[in-house]
Design a protein around this motif. Structure first.
Motif, short mmCIF file in Angstrom:
data_model
loop_
_atom_site.label_atom_id
_atom_site.label_comp_id
_atom_site.label_asym_id
_atom_site.label_seq_id
_atom_site.Cartn_x
_atom_site.Cartn_y
_atom_site.Cartn_z
N MET A 83 0.85 -1.21 0.00
CA MET A 83 0.00 0.00 0.00
C MET A 83 0.88 1.25 0.00
O MET A 83 1.83 1.32 0.77
N PRO A 84 0.56 2.22 -0.87
CA PRO A 84 1.40 3.43 -0.90
C PRO A 84 1.14 4.30 0.33
O PRO A 84 0.12 4.17 1.00
N ASN A 85 2.10 5.18 0.60
CA ASN A 85 1.96 6.12 1.71
C ASN A 85 1.60 7.50 1.18
O ASN A 85 2.13 7.93 0.17
N ALA A 86 0.70 8.17 1.89
CA ALA A 86 0.41 9.56 1.56
C ALA A 86 1.12 10.45 2.57
O ALA A 86 1.09 10.17 3.77
N HIS A 87 1.79 11.50 2.06
CA HIS A 87 2.39 12.46 2.99
C HIS A 87 1.38 13.58 3.23
O HIS A 87 1.13 14.37 2.34
N LEU A 88 0.84 13.59 4.41
CA LEU A 88 -0.16 14.63 4.73
C LEU A 88 0.48 15.69 5.61
O LEU A 88 1.34 15.39 6.45
N LYS A 89 0.02 16.91 5.42
CA LYS A 89 0.40 18.03 6.29
C LYS A 89 -0.93 18.57 6.78
O LYS A 89 -1.68 19.14 5.98
N VAL A 90 -1.23 18.34 8.03
CA VAL A 90 -2.57 18.68 8.51
C VAL A 90 -2.48 19.74 9.60
O VAL A 90 -1.60 19.65 10.48
N TRP A 91 -3.37 20.72 9.53
CA TRP A 91 -3.39 21.74 10.58
C TRP A 91 -3.88 21.10 11.87
O TRP A 91 -4.92 20.45 11.90
N ARG A 92 -3.13 21.29 12.96
CA ARG A 92 -3.53 20.76 14.25
C ARG A 92 -3.63 21.89 15.27
O ARG A 92 -2.77 22.76 15.31
N GLY A 93 -4.68 21.86 16.04
CA GLY A 93 -4.86 22.84 17.09
C GLY A 93 -5.73 24.00 16.66
O GLY A 93 -6.33 23.99 15.58
N ASP A 94 -5.82 25.02 17.53
CA ASP A 94 -6.59 26.21 17.19
C ASP A 94 -5.66 27.21 16.50
O ASP A 94 -4.68 26.81 15.90
N THR A 95 -5.95 28.53 16.65
CA THR A 95 -5.12 29.48 15.91
C THR A 95 -3.68 29.48 16.38
O THR A 95 -2.80 29.94 15.68
N GLY A 96 -3.43 28.95 17.55
CA GLY A 96 -2.04 28.85 18.00
C GLY A 96 -1.38 27.55 17.55
O GLY A 96 -0.27 27.23 17.96
N GLY A 97 -2.07 26.81 16.72
CA GLY A 97 -1.57 25.50 16.31
C GLY A 97 -0.52 25.55 15.22
O GLY A 97 0.10 26.59 14.99
N ALA A 98 -0.31 24.42 14.56
CA ALA A 98 0.72 24.34 13.52
C ALA A 98 0.40 23.17 12.59
O ALA A 98 -0.45 22.34 12.91
N TYR A 99 1.09 23.14 11.46
CA TYR A 99 0.93 21.99 10.57
C TYR A 99 1.77 20.83 11.09
O TYR A 99 2.91 21.03 11.52
N ALA A 114 -7.90 7.18 12.91
CA ALA A 114 -8.02 5.85 13.53
C ALA A 114 -6.68 5.31 13.98
O ALA A 114 -6.62 4.52 14.93
N THR A 115 -5.61 5.69 13.30
CA THR A 115 -4.33 5.04 13.59
C THR A 115 -3.32 5.91 14.33
O THR A 115 -2.51 5.42 15.09
N GLN A 116 -3.33 7.24 14.06
CA GLN A 116 -2.25 8.06 14.64
C GLN A 116 -2.72 9.28 15.41
O GLN A 116 -2.01 9.76 16.28
N ALA A 117 -3.88 9.80 15.08
CA ALA A 117 -4.29 11.07 15.69
C ALA A 117 -5.75 10.96 16.13
O ALA A 117 -6.64 11.52 15.51
N GLY A 118 -5.97 10.23 17.19
CA GLY A 118 -7.33 9.94 17.66
C GLY A 118 -8.15 11.18 17.99
O GLY A 118 -9.38 11.14 17.97
N ASP A 119 -7.46 12.28 18.29
CA ASP A 119 -8.21 13.48 18.68
C ASP A 119 -8.36 14.47 17.54
O ASP A 119 -8.74 15.61 17.76
N LEU A 120 -8.06 14.06 16.31
CA LEU A 120 -8.17 14.97 15.16
C LEU A 120 -9.64 15.32 14.91
O LEU A 120 -10.49 14.44 14.76
N ALA A 121 -9.94 16.61 14.90
CA ALA A 121 -11.32 17.05 14.68
C ALA A 121 -11.57 17.26 13.20
O ALA A 121 -10.85 18.02 12.55
N VAL A 122 -12.54 16.56 12.67
CA VAL A 122 -12.91 16.74 11.26
C VAL A 122 -14.42 16.53 11.16
O VAL A 122 -14.99 15.64 11.76
N ARG A 123 -15.05 17.41 10.39
CA ARG A 123 -16.51 17.33 10.24
C ARG A 123 -16.85 16.57 8.96
O ARG A 123 -16.24 16.82 7.92
#
Ligand code: SF4
Ligand code: SF4
Ligand code: FES
Ligand code: FES
Lengths: 250, 255
Positions: A1-17, A39-48
């Motif tokens: 299975m290929p890997n995707a390199h994701l850069k995801v914003w984490r946190g509120d306005t004080g957060g970071a990628y 499901a695998t690495q960031a259980g608290d990731l908020a996404v609607r």
């Protein structure tokens, strides 16, 4: 299975990628990959999200800088190995991670004029001809994803205009009322200054991003602008109205 | 809760990774070339000929050249304000030059440089609302341009014939007609302003006209560019022929 390199914003306005490598399979969309990340690495990731079918309008985000639905963005569209930046909508206040507060849109919705239907026929039914209503069917496809609102530079780059500018999604709604064959609102109620239509400079970004393919600019905004010209800027029309009267609803 | 501006600045100017600058730069450059060319040609800098045999440059159609105008005056000045105003207020051209020249915005989801923005609500951009009046004038030009194209088949003294110039002028009249027919203001005027198409026979006819205008309108951008190129090429071709730089291939013997 290929890997995707994701850069995801984490946190509120004080957060970071934050960078993540997530395995994915053929046929997946970005939302699937974000779910696997959750499901695998960031259980608290908020996404609607809700439907994963491009119909609920919940999963709007900015992927590689473009406002899109995460569930309608296929992994095949990226070059293998490319970094995929997933950011929240930037025009609206950030709550956390990929979730923004879009309630400004709900407040604008409350200012929209409602349909005022004309009296029913003698048998108690109201009738509309197909040729009078088919132009509006496109407007009903709107899923209220607010991607068009997000991309619109009038508020994206100039948030102070949120006070006086309803935005493309609501111009679609205004056009829907304004063109309705049974609507009795005076023309001024739908094309008045109050909605900031004249702030739009028809640069068409809303049309470019609409996942429902609504021709927002050509079929809603420009016709409304032309109706405004009838009301406010056409001395010939004004003279005709003075002499022959009427002119509100045709 | 955070304000949108803070988020904006934090995230930087754009995260787009595609070549979003290509279209605004290319279209802006193409437009600039046309503006420079048409200014030079319209003011007739260098006093080059603009009439060759049966051909008259579309910049000068219809030719109005009264004796009271001064020596330096170019008869194109009587003509060019109309297409200039028509294109400057055209909804498509507005999109193009707001993006390419005003960077408002240069491309979608790319932040713009301007601090304040009032769009078309204030002077000068509020003048865009005059577009329909330029349309009325542009509509008058359609028969004039077809007349010029028809005239290009008739060589005075020799009669009927055909040349490369006649074909160019026909193509030009056609493209300008299609550009004008696809106008958003025309779409509104013929039927878009109505709410009831089914009411009378007249409104049913107007619906049919609206449908026709809509077909041209969907390709308004393409007609806009095609007609811009064709009018420039027509002028250039006729001037090259008129000034002896090239020879027109045609069926006439004296030209
Ligand atoms: S066309 Fe108008 S409403 Fe749509 S994004 Fe551009 S400025 Fe905003
Ligand atoms: S008009 Fe299109 S982009 Fe805007 S909210 Fe509706 S579906 Fe989304
Ligand atoms: S999850 Fe419903 S539109 Fe994407
Ligand atoms: S909108 Fe382009 S010519 Fe009228």
């Amino acid at each position: 299975m290929p890997n995707a390199h994701l850069k995801v914003w984490r946190g509120d306005t004080g957060g970071a990628y934050v960078d993540y490598d997530v395995e994915y399979e053929e046929g997946m969309v970005v939302l699937d990959v974000v779910h696997r990340l959750q499901a695998t690495q960031a259980g608290d990731l908020a996404v609607r999200w809700n439907c994963k079918a491009g119909k609920c309008g919940s999963c709007s985000a900015e992927i590689n800088g473009k406002p899109v639905l995460q569930c309608m963005t296929r992994m095949e569209t990226f070059i293998p190995g490319e970094t995929i930046t997933v950011a929240p909508l930037k025009t609206f206040p950030l709550i956390r991670d990929l979730v923004t507060d879009v309630s400004w849109n709900y407040r604008v919705a409350e200012t929209m004029p409602e349909l005022k239907l004309s009296a029913p026929d003698a048998d108690g039914h109201r009738r509309m001809a197909q040729i009078d209503i088919d132009r509006e069917q496109e407007f009903r496809k709107c899923i209220e994803c607010y991607i068009c609102q997000d991309v619109c530079h009038v508020i994206r780059d100039h948030p102070e205009n949120m006070e006086k500018f309803a935005g493309p999604r609501f111009f679609v709604q205004l056009a829907n009322v304004s063109m309705h064959p049974l609507d009795q609102n005076p023309a001024k109620a739908t094309v008045s200054h109050g909605f900031g239509l004249d702030y739009c400079n028809i640069t068409k970004c809303c049309t470019d991003v609409c996942p429902e393919g609504i021709h927002i600019t050509d079929n809603a905004i420009i016709p409304l602008k032309e109706r405004r010209v009838d009301e406010y800027y056409d001395p010939v029309k004004a003279l005709v109205r003075k002499v022959f009267g009427g002119g509100d609803k045709k | 809760m955070a304000q949108a501006t803070e988020v904006q600045q934090r995230y930087g100017k754009t995260q787009r990774t595609d070549r979003w600058w290509l279209e605004p730069v290319a279209l802006g450059a193409g437009f600039l070339i046309f503006v420079i060319y048409s200014t030079v040609s319209g003011f007739n800098v260098g006093n080059w000929h603009y009439e060759a045999g049966p051909y008259l440059s579309p910049f000068f159609e219809p030719l109005i050249n009264p004796s009271w105008t001064p020596e330096w005056f170019s008869p194109a000045i009587f003509i060019l304000w109309a297409p200039l105003g028509f294109r400057a207020t055209c909804y498509y051209y507005r999109r193009m030059y707001y993006r390419s020249f005003f960077m408002s915005p240069m491309a979608c989801a790319v932040s713009e440089p301007a601090k304040y923005y009032t769009g078309e609500s204030k002077f000068p951009f509020i003048l865009m609302n005059s577009h329909r009046f330029f349309l009325y004038v542009a509509l008058l030009f359609i028969p004039v341009l077809w007349y010029g194209a028809a005239k290009s088949f008739w060589m005075p003294g020799e009669g009927l014939g055909i040349g490369v110039g006649s074909i160019i002028l026909v193509a030009n009249a056609f493209l300008l007609m299609m550009f004008t027919i696809g106008c958003n203001s025309l779409r509104h005027i013929v039927g878009g302003g109505l709410n009831c198409f089914s009411c009378t026979n007249f409104t049913r006819t107007r619906r049919k006209m609206w449908d026709l205008v809509t077909v041209a309108n969907e390709r308004h951008k393409a007609w806009a560019w095609a007609s811009l190129v064709s009018v420039g090429v027509s002028d250039l071709y006729i001037r090259l022929v008129a000034n002896g730089a090239i020879t027109d291939i045609n069926t006439w013997t004296t030209f």
